[in-house]
Design an enzyme around this catalytic site. Structure first.
Site, PDB file in Angstrom:
ATOM      1  N   ILE A   1      34.991 -16.772   0.512  1.00 41.05           N
ATOM      2  CA  ILE A   1      36.171 -15.891   0.548  1.00 41.05           C
ATOM      3  C   ILE A   1      35.747 -14.470   0.868  1.00 41.05           C
ATOM      4  O   ILE A   1      34.945 -13.859   0.152  1.00 41.05           O
ATOM      5  CB  ILE A   1      36.929 -15.932  -0.801  1.00 41.05           C
ATOM      6  CG1 ILE A   1      37.313 -17.379  -1.134  1.00 41.05           C
ATOM      7  CG2 ILE A   1      38.170 -15.027  -0.732  1.00 41.05           C
ATOM      8  CD1 ILE A   1      38.078 -18.095  -0.034  1.00 41.05           C
ATOM      9  N   LYS A   2      36.304 -13.962   1.961  1.00 44.82           N
ATOM     10  CA  LYS A   2      35.979 -12.611   2.415  1.00 44.82           C
ATOM     11  C   LYS A   2      36.987 -11.633   1.817  1.00 44.82           C
ATOM     12  O   LYS A   2      38.203 -11.843   1.917  1.00 44.82           O
ATOM     13  CB  LYS A   2      36.054 -12.555   3.940  1.00 44.82           C
ATOM     14  CG  LYS A   2      34.938 -11.788   4.608  1.00 44.82           C
ATOM     15  CD  LYS A   2      35.087 -11.855   6.116  1.00 44.82           C
ATOM     16  CE  LYS A   2      33.979 -11.132   6.807  1.00 44.82           C
ATOM     17  NZ  LYS A   2      34.156 -11.115   8.265  1.00 44.82           N
ATOM     18  N   LEU A   3      36.461 -10.595   1.157  1.00 45.24           N
ATOM     19  CA  LEU A   3      37.309  -9.621   0.458  1.00 45.24           C
ATOM     20  C   LEU A   3      36.901  -8.214   0.866  1.00 45.24           C
ATOM     21  O   LEU A   3      35.699  -7.915   0.919  1.00 45.24           O
ATOM     22  CB  LEU A   3      37.124  -9.781  -1.049  1.00 45.24           C
ATOM     23  CG  LEU A   3      37.511 -11.159  -1.611  1.00 45.24           C
ATOM     24  CD1 LEU A   3      36.569 -11.561  -2.742  1.00 45.24           C
ATOM     25  CD2 LEU A   3      38.949 -11.166  -2.082  1.00 45.24           C
TER      26      LEU A   3
END
Ligand code: G3P
Length: 215
Positions: free
Chosen positions: A82-84
């Site tokens: 998950i890219k945040l």
């Protein structure tokens, strides 16, 4: 140093995967929007093409929304990371998702301080953007080198993905600077394999062989 492909174009990813040099894929909202296809369907397809981490970025603007999106995207496939975005909401979401065993990639990192915060929040990966700093006449690779020095000095296990790569030289510089990964556009991957002297040398080998043996 590993290479990831920075692309949401499944055909590009398939071609790159055939070379056997790609260990993962990173996407971002711009890359997904450019393809105009459903994010979840794209991520599902990418996971079948590459046996490695597939970064999918959340678009929610608050921590609660990022966490909900992150959980949903992570459920698509075990390879999903998950890219945040770095920032207070991104950090809150990173620490919640990381504690739940979901791999995270904190992106849009432009300083050592941001990378340190991301690592402390539990980020699996931090993504400093080399090219966008160079675009401002800053030195993007020096950021990668600085993060690598700090992470090594303090035994920080988060991995550095050199992102926003513009050229084969950026890839070489990232490797020398201590990045664990460089995520490269397909165009750059092709450029990495090519060199005019290679072309000239191969043409000479083939010509000399044909002159000597006729085929
Ligand atoms: O996907 C993250 C990063 O690699 C994007 O870089 O500057 O080419 O949009 P950029």
């Amino acid at each position: 140093m590993k290479l990831f492909l920075d692309s949401a174009d499944c055909e590009e990813v398939r071609l790159a995967a055939e070379l056997g040099v790609i260990s993962g894929v990173t996407t971002n909202p711009t890359l997904i929007a450019r393809e105009g296809k459903d994010l979840r369907e794209t991520v599902r397809t990418l996971a079948t093409l590459v046996d490695g981490p597939i970064s999918a970025e959340v678009v929610a603007e608050d921590a609660e929304g990022m966490i909900e999106e992150g959980r949903e995207l992570a459920a698509i496939h075990p390879s999903v990371v998950i890219k945040l975005p770095i920032g207070l909401d991104g950090l809150r979401a990173t620490q919640v998702l990381s504690r739940q065993g979901i791999k995270t990639n904190v992106t849009l990192v432009f300083s050592i301080a941001q990378a340190l915060l991301a690592a402390r929040a539990g980020a699996t990966y931090v993504s400093p953007f080399v090219g966008r700093l160079d675009d401002l006449s800053a030195n993007g690779i020096s950021l990668v080198r600085g993060i690598a020095e700090v992470f090594t000095l303090h035994g920080i296990s988060s991995e550095i993905i050199a992102a926003s790569i513009r050229s084969p030289q950026d890839v070489a510089d990232a490797a020398c600077a201590g990045a664990h990964v460089a995520t490269v556009p397909y165009r750059v991957l092709l450029q990495m394999a090519a060199h005019p002297l290679t072309d000239l040398g191969l043409a000479r080998f083939r010509r000399d062989w044909k002159d000597a043996f006729g085929k």
